[in-house]
Design a protein around this motif. Sequence first.
Motif, PDB file in Angstrom:
ATOM      1  N   LEU A 256     -10.217 107.476  42.620  1.00  0.00           N
ATOM      2  CA  LEU A 256      -9.057 108.095  42.355  1.00  0.00           C
ATOM      3  C   LEU A 256      -8.985 109.864  42.306  1.00  0.00           C
ATOM      4  CD1 LEU A 256      -7.615 106.099  39.391  1.00  0.00           C
ATOM      5  CD2 LEU A 256      -7.129 105.857  41.711  1.00  0.00           C
ATOM      6  N   THR A 257      -8.085 110.382  42.960  1.00  0.00           N
ATOM      7  CA  THR A 257      -7.921 111.676  43.049  1.00  0.00           C
ATOM      8  C   THR A 257      -6.671 112.320  42.757  1.00  0.00           C
ATOM      9  OG1 THR A 257      -7.776 111.783  45.180  1.00  0.00           O
ATOM     10  CG2 THR A 257     -10.139 111.993  44.675  1.00  0.00           C
ATOM     11  N   THR A 258      -6.568 113.667  42.357  1.00  0.00           N
ATOM     12  CA  THR A 258      -5.288 113.946  42.025  1.00  0.00           C
ATOM     13  C   THR A 258      -5.408 115.589  42.080  1.00  0.00           C
ATOM     14  OG1 THR A 258      -3.292 113.957  40.605  1.00  0.00           O
ATOM     15  CG2 THR A 258      -5.383 114.225  39.650  1.00  0.00           C
ATOM     16  N   GLU A 259      -4.281 116.157  41.756  1.00  0.00           N
ATOM     17  CA  GLU A 259      -4.241 117.840  41.661  1.00  0.00           C
ATOM     18  C   GLU A 259      -3.853 118.012  40.164  1.00  0.00           C
ATOM     19  OE1 GLU A 259      -2.265 118.950  45.147  1.00  0.00           O
ATOM     20  OE2 GLU A 259      -0.506 117.976  44.787  1.00  0.00           O
ATOM     21  N   ALA A 260      -4.237 119.125  39.624  1.00  0.00           N
ATOM     22  CA  ALA A 260      -3.575 119.474  38.312  1.00  0.00           C
ATOM     23  C   ALA A 260      -4.030 121.075  38.263  1.00  0.00           C
ATOM     24  CB  ALA A 260      -4.258 118.818  37.291  1.00  0.00           C
ATOM     25  N   SER A 261      -3.171 121.543  37.370  1.00  0.00           N
ATOM     26  CA  SER A 261      -3.189 122.868  36.936  1.00  0.00           C
ATOM     27  C   SER A 261      -4.463 123.409  36.268  1.00  0.00           C
ATOM     28  CB  SER A 261      -2.029 123.553  36.088  1.00  0.00           C
ATOM     29  OG  SER A 261      -1.932 122.651  34.976  1.00  0.00           O
ATOM     30  N   ILE A 262      -4.916 124.512  36.230  1.00  0.00           N
ATOM     31  CA  ILE A 262      -6.235 124.776  35.861  1.00  0.00           C
ATOM     32  C   ILE A 262      -6.565 124.652  34.292  1.00  0.00           C
ATOM     33  CG2 ILE A 262      -6.206 127.144  35.435  1.00  0.00           C
ATOM     34  CD1 ILE A 262      -8.863 127.405  36.975  1.00  0.00           C
ATOM     35  N   ASN A 263      -5.344 124.728  33.527  1.00  0.00           N
ATOM     36  CA  ASN A 263      -5.472 124.356  32.038  1.00  0.00           C
ATOM     37  C   ASN A 263      -6.093 122.983  31.777  1.00  0.00           C
ATOM     38  OD1 ASN A 263      -2.925 123.381  33.045  1.00  0.00           O
ATOM     39  ND2 ASN A 263      -2.226 123.169  31.005  1.00  0.00           N
ATOM     40  N   LEU A 264      -6.435 122.067  32.570  1.00  0.00           N
ATOM     41  CA  LEU A 264      -7.180 121.010  32.553  1.00  0.00           C
ATOM     42  C   LEU A 264      -8.269 121.282  31.854  1.00  0.00           C
ATOM     43  CD1 LEU A 264      -7.622 117.808  33.328  1.00  0.00           C
ATOM     44  CD2 LEU A 264      -8.258 118.702  35.353  1.00  0.00           C
ATOM     45  N   ALA A 265      -8.883 122.101  32.191  1.00  0.00           N
ATOM     46  CA  ALA A 265     -10.269 122.578  31.711  1.00  0.00           C
ATOM     47  C   ALA A 265     -10.344 122.830  30.333  1.00  0.00           C
ATOM     48  CB  ALA A 265     -10.712 123.586  32.703  1.00  0.00           C
ATOM     49  N   ASP A 266      -9.214 123.040  29.626  1.00  0.00           N
ATOM     50  CA  ASP A 266      -8.861 123.400  28.251  1.00  0.00           C
ATOM     51  C   ASP A 266      -8.972 122.135  27.448  1.00  0.00           C
ATOM     52  OD1 ASP A 266      -8.902 126.231  28.754  1.00  0.00           O
ATOM     53  OD2 ASP A 266      -6.833 126.019  28.901  1.00  0.00           O
ATOM     54  N   ASP A 267      -8.802 120.975  27.854  1.00  0.00           N
ATOM     55  CA  ASP A 267      -8.718 119.769  27.037  1.00  0.00           C
ATOM     56  C   ASP A 267      -9.852 118.790  27.367  1.00  0.00           C
ATOM     57  OD1 ASP A 267      -7.668 117.336  26.076  1.00  0.00           O
ATOM     58  OD2 ASP A 267      -5.779 117.713  26.591  1.00  0.00           O
ATOM     59  N   SER A 268     -10.810 118.543  26.640  1.00  0.00           N
ATOM     60  CA  SER A 268     -12.183 117.891  26.814  1.00  0.00           C
ATOM     61  C   SER A 268     -11.835 116.430  26.711  1.00  0.00           C
ATOM     62  CB  SER A 268     -13.116 118.180  25.700  1.00  0.00           C
ATOM     63  OG  SER A 268     -12.653 117.943  24.536  1.00  0.00           O
ATOM     64  N   GLU A 269     -10.765 116.117  25.855  1.00  0.00           N
ATOM     65  CA  GLU A 269     -10.468 114.532  25.842  1.00  0.00           C
ATOM     66  C   GLU A 269      -9.895 114.162  27.257  1.00  0.00           C
ATOM     67  OE1 GLU A 269      -7.576 111.555  23.097  1.00  0.00           O
ATOM     68  OE2 GLU A 269      -6.919 113.758  23.690  1.00  0.00           O
ATOM     69  N   LEU A 270      -8.995 115.027  27.787  1.00  0.00           N
ATOM     70  CA  LEU A 270      -8.571 114.783  29.153  1.00  0.00           C
ATOM     71  C   LEU A 270      -9.645 114.696  30.216  1.00  0.00           C
ATOM     72  CD1 LEU A 270      -5.844 114.085  30.536  1.00  0.00           C
ATOM     73  CD2 LEU A 270      -5.432 116.533  30.706  1.00  0.00           C
ATOM     74  N   LEU A 271     -10.339 115.518  30.072  1.00  0.00           N
ATOM     75  CA  LEU A 271     -11.429 115.523  31.109  1.00  0.00           C
ATOM     76  C   LEU A 271     -12.141 114.245  31.101  1.00  0.00           C
ATOM     77  CD1 LEU A 271     -12.631 119.043  31.054  1.00  0.00           C
ATOM     78  CD2 LEU A 271     -12.026 118.200  32.841  1.00  0.00           C
ATOM     79  N   ASP A 272     -12.602 113.777  29.900  1.00  0.00           N
ATOM     80  CA  ASP A 272     -13.145 112.663  29.555  1.00  0.00           C
ATOM     81  C   ASP A 272     -12.540 111.383  29.945  1.00  0.00           C
ATOM     82  OD1 ASP A 272     -15.784 111.125  28.307  1.00  0.00           O
ATOM     83  OD2 ASP A 272     -14.276 110.460  26.958  1.00  0.00           O
ATOM     84  N   LEU A 273     -11.268 111.425  29.759  1.00  0.00           N
ATOM     85  CA  LEU A 273     -10.499 110.205  30.501  1.00  0.00           C
ATOM     86  C   LEU A 273     -10.384 110.187  31.835  1.00  0.00           C
ATOM     87  CD1 LEU A 273      -7.565 110.421  27.735  1.00  0.00           C
ATOM     88  CD2 LEU A 273      -9.239 108.571  27.722  1.00  0.00           C
ATOM     89  N   LEU A 274     -10.498 111.018  32.498  1.00  0.00           N
ATOM     90  CA  LEU A 274     -10.196 111.318  33.667  1.00  0.00           C
ATOM     91  C   LEU A 274     -11.721 110.841  34.496  1.00  0.00           C
ATOM     92  CD1 LEU A 274      -8.539 114.707  34.548  1.00  0.00           C
ATOM     93  CD2 LEU A 274      -7.778 112.559  35.256  1.00  0.00           C
ATOM     94  N   TYR A 275     -12.792 111.237  33.741  1.00  0.00           N
ATOM     95  CA  TYR A 275     -13.939 110.914  34.052  1.00  0.00           C
ATOM     96  C   TYR A 275     -14.040 109.187  34.211  1.00  0.00           C
ATOM     97  CZ  TYR A 275     -19.011 109.745  33.974  1.00  0.00           C
ATOM     98  OH  TYR A 275     -20.188 109.172  33.961  1.00  0.00           O
ATOM     99  N   GLN A 276     -13.415 108.716  33.014  1.00  0.00           N
ATOM    100  CA  GLN A 276     -13.923 107.238  32.707  1.00  0.00           C
ATOM    101  C   GLN A 276     -12.781 106.362  33.366  1.00  0.00           C
ATOM    102  OE1 GLN A 276     -14.005 105.889  28.490  1.00  0.00           O
ATOM    103  NE2 GLN A 276     -13.679 107.804  27.749  1.00  0.00           N
ATOM    104  N   ALA A 277     -11.662 107.072  34.041  1.00  0.00           N
ATOM    105  CA  ALA A 277     -10.762 106.421  34.818  1.00  0.00           C
ATOM    106  C   ALA A 277     -11.136 106.311  36.353  1.00  0.00           C
ATOM    107  CB  ALA A 277      -9.313 107.047  34.702  1.00  0.00           C
ATOM    108  N   ASN A 278     -12.332 106.801  36.552  1.00  0.00           N
ATOM    109  CA  ASN A 278     -12.811 107.081  38.052  1.00  0.00           C
ATOM    110  C   ASN A 278     -12.204 108.060  38.979  1.00  0.00           C
ATOM    111  OD1 ASN A 278     -15.305 106.379  39.617  1.00  0.00           O
ATOM    112  ND2 ASN A 278     -13.968 104.892  40.731  1.00  0.00           N
ATOM    113  N   PHE A 279     -11.735 109.403  38.179  1.00  0.00           N
ATOM    114  CA  PHE A 279     -11.032 110.291  39.016  1.00  0.00           C
ATOM    115  C   PHE A 279     -12.302 111.324  39.505  1.00  0.00           C
ATOM    116  CE2 PHE A 279      -7.185 109.078  37.387  1.00  0.00           C
ATOM    117  CZ  PHE A 279      -6.371 109.603  38.173  1.00  0.00           C
TER     118      PHE A 279
END
Length: 279
Positions: A256-279
């Motif tokens: 999976l791939t997507t596009e998102a605003s750079i404030n993504l990097a401020d949310d470690s939980e969100l980053l971890d969920l993306l990783y686990q979901a195979n983004f």
Amino acid sequence: MPKQLKICLINPKFEPSYWGFDYALPLYPGNKKSSMVTGALPYLAGLVPGHDLRLVDENVEEIPWEELQNFDIIGVTGMNVQKERMRQILEKLRPMNVLTVVGGAYASVDEGFFDGLCDVIFSGEADETWPEFVRHVAAGKNYDTLYKQHQPTDMTRVPKSRFDLLKVDRYASGALQFSRGCPFQCEFCDIIVTFGRRPRTKDPHQVVEELDEMRRVGFYSCFIVDDNFIGNKKAAKQLLRLIIPWQQKHGYPLRLTTEASINLADDSELLDLLYQANF
């Protein structure tokens, strides 16, 4: 009794650009013709069940000009980078005396470009106006020449895309939409003009069902085409928490791939969920 219509939907070839990946495609495994399918064609087909749909993506196949006079409706979509090819296609269709319609990203921001080139224009979201138009044509009723949807689409009520109508093996990636709209006001972006600043999302279960359909028809990669996947962070996390067990259950069938605003990097939980979901 409304008749069953024959409808052909066309996505024009891209000019050499990021969108076409013309010079990168030879590096992909397999004989791929396009980096990613447009999400518009299969979704528009899903909005009008009961009719005979043919999807033609000029990036992976030739337009069957000799067959087009057999269709009741021919629709053309496209972005700014496709506008000149859209013009060429519509000019070639005019002498055929077929009912031609235009919609999509470019038609929504420059309606005047298509003056004299088509019979009907859809500006903005067309989740309600496109089925309404098709119903009128099928029933032999009068139809408008310009359609603009009055209310934003309720994303929880949209149907699944007809991925089964695509030539799946010719694409490096499929495409799927989760949300529309973005809370930001970036001056270079026209997204809020079309979709607004309040993100609207599908129910997460809808998305997982569509991912499962993509898996069944043979896609191995999917681009979530939201202009800002984390426009609604809470909803994005809810979706990711459903995708993770689905990926695990099926052996991670989709990258999976997507596009998102750079404030993504401020949310470690969100980053971890993306990783686990195979983004």
